[in-house]
Design a protein around this motif. Structure first.
Motif, mmCIF file in Angstrom:
data_model
loop_
_atom_site.group_PDB
_atom_site.id
_atom_site.type_symbol
_atom_site.label_atom_id
_atom_site.label_comp_id
_atom_site.label_asym_id
_atom_site.label_seq_id
_atom_site.Cartn_x
_atom_site.Cartn_y
_atom_site.Cartn_z
ATOM 1 N N ASN A 58 6.881 44.197 -59.145
ATOM 2 C CA ASN A 58 7.451 45.534 -59.051
ATOM 3 C C ASN A 58 6.517 46.407 -58.213
ATOM 4 N N PHE A 59 6.985 46.860 -57.041
ATOM 5 C CA PHE A 59 6.171 47.715 -56.170
ATOM 6 C C PHE A 59 7.069 48.567 -55.288
ATOM 7 N N SER A 60 6.465 49.584 -54.681
ATOM 8 C CA SER A 60 7.201 50.411 -53.716
ATOM 9 C C SER A 60 6.530 50.252 -52.352
ATOM 10 N N ASN A 79 2.994 49.352 -46.716
ATOM 11 C CA ASN A 79 4.308 49.398 -46.061
ATOM 12 C C ASN A 79 5.012 48.040 -46.076
ATOM 13 N N ILE A 80 4.857 47.318 -47.161
ATOM 14 C CA ILE A 80 5.529 46.024 -47.317
ATOM 15 C C ILE A 80 6.910 46.285 -47.917
ATOM 16 N N LYS A 81 7.907 45.701 -47.290
ATOM 17 C CA LYS A 81 9.276 45.848 -47.766
ATOM 18 C C LYS A 81 9.646 44.639 -48.628
ATOM 19 N N PRO A 82 10.447 44.838 -49.661
ATOM 20 C CA PRO A 82 10.906 43.708 -50.480
ATOM 21 C C PRO A 82 11.615 42.665 -49.617
ATOM 22 N N GLY A 83 11.362 41.420 -49.906
ATOM 23 C CA GLY A 83 11.963 40.318 -49.157
ATOM 24 C C GLY A 83 11.178 39.919 -47.919
ATOM 25 N N GLU A 84 10.076 40.604 -47.644
ATOM 26 C CA GLU A 84 9.292 40.322 -46.439
ATOM 27 C C GLU A 84 8.484 39.031 -46.592
ATOM 28 N N VAL A 85 8.265 38.356 -45.475
ATOM 29 C CA VAL A 85 7.427 37.148 -45.448
ATOM 30 C C VAL A 85 6.055 37.550 -44.927
#
Length: 158
Positions: A58-60, A79-85
Motif C-alpha cells: 500500500n503506497f501513494s 513517483n512510482i506508479k502502481p503496476g510499474e516494472v
C-alpha cells in the motif's frame, strides 16, 4: 445524509487498504527478482517480492520506496506508479583475500598427502614386466611368442 457519510467513509477506507502491485526485474537477465524487500520510507509498511518478482504494498505516488536485496543495489525511488516494472542493478564487489581454516586431523579434505615417487618406482626387468599388472596379458604374450615362432620363417628369425 448520515448513510451517505458512512458509505463515503467505508469506500475511502477500502481504497486506502487496496494494495498496489510493483514488479521487480533483473536489468541484465530480465528475470523476476524474488525475496526483495520494499519499504515505504517513514512508515512501518513493508513487503517482500514473490517468486514472480511481484510485490503487493500500500503506497501513494508521493511516497519514497526503499528497495533492498542481497544481490542488488539498494534504491530509494519516488513517483512510482502502481503496476510499474522496476529494473534492479546487480551488486558486485571484489574480495581481496579469502582465508579458509580447517583441521587436517578431523577433516581428511584438509590434509595434504605427499608421495615420494623415488621410493615407490620399481623399474621393470624386461618388456613383459611392463604389462604384468594387466589381467590376462601374460597368457596373451605367450600366445604371441608361440605365434611368432610358428609363423615367422627361420631365416627371418636369425
Amino acid at each position: 445524509m448520515r448513510i451517505l457519510s458512512i458509505l463515503l467513509f467505508l469506500s475511502s477506507t477500502l481504497l486506502l487498504q487496496a494494495q498496489s502491485k510493483i514488479s521487480l526485474v533483473d536489468e541484465f537477465s530480465m528475470e523476476p527478482i524474488k525475496d526483495a524487500t520494499i519499504q515505504v520510507k517513514g512508515s512501518s509498511r513493508a513487503a517482500v517480492s514473490n517468486k514472480n518478482g511481484d510485490v503487493f504494498i500500500n503506497f501513494s505516488e508521493e511516497d519514497t520506496l526503499q528497495i533492498s536485496h542481497l544481490k542488488y543495489r539498494k534504491q530509494n525511488l519516488t513517483n512510482i506508479k502502481p503496476g510499474e516494472v522496476i529494473y534492479l542493478e546487480r551488486f558486485s564487489f571484489r574480495i581481496s583475500e579469502i582465508l579458509l581454516l580447517g583441521n587436517p586431523q578431523i577433516d581428511p579434505a584438509q590434509s595434504l598427502v605427499k608421495t615420494n615417487f623415488r621410493e615407490k618406482v620399481v623399474q621393470p626387468k624386461n618388456a613383459g614386466e611392463l604389462f604384468s599388472d594387466i589381467n590376462g596379458f601374460h597368457l596373451l604374450s605367450e600366445v604371441i611368442t608361440l605365434w611368432i615362432q610358428v609363423c615367422v620363417p627361420a631365416s627371418m628369425n636369425n
